[in-house]
Design a protein around this motif. Structure first.
Motif, mmCIF file in Angstrom:
data_model
loop_
_atom_site.group_PDB
_atom_site.id
_atom_site.type_symbol
_atom_site.label_atom_id
_atom_site.label_comp_id
_atom_site.label_asym_id
_atom_site.label_seq_id
_atom_site.Cartn_x
_atom_site.Cartn_y
_atom_site.Cartn_z
ATOM 1 N N GLU A 246 0.815 -1.217 0.000
ATOM 2 C CA GLU A 246 0.000 0.000 0.000
ATOM 3 C C GLU A 246 0.852 1.273 0.000
ATOM 4 O O GLU A 246 0.321 2.380 0.117
ATOM 5 N N ASN A 247 2.166 1.121 -0.107
ATOM 6 C CA ASN A 247 3.063 2.279 -0.050
ATOM 7 C C ASN A 247 3.060 2.987 -1.406
ATOM 8 O O ASN A 247 3.927 2.770 -2.253
ATOM 9 N N GLN A 248 2.076 3.849 -1.598
ATOM 10 C CA GLN A 248 1.838 4.441 -2.916
ATOM 11 C C GLN A 248 3.008 5.287 -3.399
ATOM 12 O O GLN A 248 3.425 5.189 -4.551
ATOM 13 N N SER A 249 3.533 6.136 -2.528
ATOM 14 C CA SER A 249 4.594 7.042 -2.975
ATOM 15 C C SER A 249 5.822 6.263 -3.437
ATOM 16 O O SER A 249 6.520 6.677 -4.370
ATOM 17 N N LEU A 250 6.071 5.108 -2.801
ATOM 18 C CA LEU A 250 7.244 4.324 -3.196
ATOM 19 C C LEU A 250 7.005 3.605 -4.526
ATOM 20 O O LEU A 250 7.925 3.478 -5.341
#
Length: 343
Positions: A246-250
């Motif tokens: 769920e780590n969108q920015s990564l």
């Protein structure tokens, strides 16, 4: 109160204390409440009940018991310390501090409470007072891990790297319980200073102890980014995405890295994974740049327009669209889009 009642309260208070120390909190609560029915103002009973409620995370009830003691005896050190701790649990650092300061007037060598006060000041962004109380604590206990870690954190936040490193390295030399956290923070300082090799030494030490530590994994990737080795940056960052889908920015960041490596199919996968989490303008623009590199200018411009539907005047989206039109040889649309950019 009769002598028999007094004796009963003393015995109940002792029993409550034993149960509290044994971690039998519900039983301790019942015993203290029984004692409180006999003697509603007994400071040992009220403070003991406050301790039980605090341990049960019932902070408002805990504070009420300590306050009842202080209403009768405003210098009761157990209630002063407890009242501050209860407010701390209620996430009210500003209210905690006066109780602890009064406590220190009576018990001036308690370094643990000094650290609590320093932590509260740090939460309130009052670094000067935080530093003062951490340093007072360290005069008494020079290698107190919580004081050194807290003081290092204050200096780290102030970007006073040398003083932060001094705290962290002193702690690392004497303490084993904070190793991974310390190694990662020391690595972060060297990374911030662009001393990438030294930073990576600490991240590697941290990962030897905790191979899935995302802070160290990110640091390793960012060091390789700083060294312009994007393939290895992607390698380390992808390890985080295995654990944090769920780590969108990564997802978007790694997509950008893959795009710079001309690994277009993999970049699309990462941008698309970002957009599965939620809308992300930069992932959409990443897809636009992939389409541009593939020569599909119509598709690339559609992605930009999609981004601009969400943020009409976004400079990054407009600049990307200008480059797409220029690549397509459409100078008229390029100029019209350039005119939309607000300076």
């Amino acid at each position: 109160m009769s002598g028999i009642s007094k004796k009963a309260v003393i015995e109940l208070s002792k029993k409550g204390s034993r149960l509290f120390r044994a971690g039998q909190l519900e039983s301790a609560e019942k015993v203290y409440l029984e004692a409180k029915e006999i003697d509603p103002e007994n400071p040992y009973v009220l403070s003991g009940l406050g301790d039980v409620y605090r341990k049960m995370n019932r902070f408002e009830e805990s504070a009420a018991e300590y306050d009842a003691v202080l209403a009768v005896d405003n210098n009761n050190i157990f209630a002063l310390r407890g009242a501050g701790d209860a407010r701390r649990g209620m996430k009210k650092p500003l209210e905690s501090i006066p109780y602890w300061l009064r406590y220190l007037e009576i018990n001036e060598k308690d370094s643990h409470v000094m650290v609590r006060i320093a932590d509260a000041y740090h939460k309130l962004n009052d670094s000067e007072n935080a530093i003062d109380f951490y340093e007072q604590s360290l005069v008494i206990k020079p290698f107190d891990p919580f004081a050194l870690l807290g003081l290092g954190n204050v200096y780290y936040a102030r970007q006073d790297d040398e003083k932060a490193l001094n705290c962290f390295e002193r702690l690392l030399s004497k303490n084993t319980s904070h190793n991974v956290v310390l190694m990662t923070m020391i690595g972060n300082i060297y990374r911030r200073r662009k001393e990438y090799d030294r930073a990576m030494d600490y991240y590697e030490d941290a990962l030897a102890l905790d191979p899935k530590n995302n802070f160290a994994l990110f640091g390793m990737g960012d060091c390789f980014r700083g060294k312009l080795n994007m393939e290895k940056a992607v390698y380390w960052w992808d390890k985080i995405l295995d654990q944090e889908p769920e780590n969108q920015s990564l997802w978007t960041r790694v997509g950008d890295a893959l795009l710079s490596l001309n690994k277009l199919d993999e970049a699309v996968v990462h941008y698309s994974s970002s957009l599965k989490v939620d809308h992300d303008l930069y992932a959409v623009l990443g897809l636009a740049r992939v389409a541009q590199k593939r020569g599909d200018f119509e598709k690339a411009s559609r992605y930009c327009e999609q981004a601009l539907e969400v943020d009409t005047d976004n400079t990054r989206a407009l600049e990307t669209l200008v480059k797409i039109y220029e690549s397509a040889g459409d100078t008229e649309k390029a100029q019209a889009t350039r005119d939309r950019i607000k300076h």
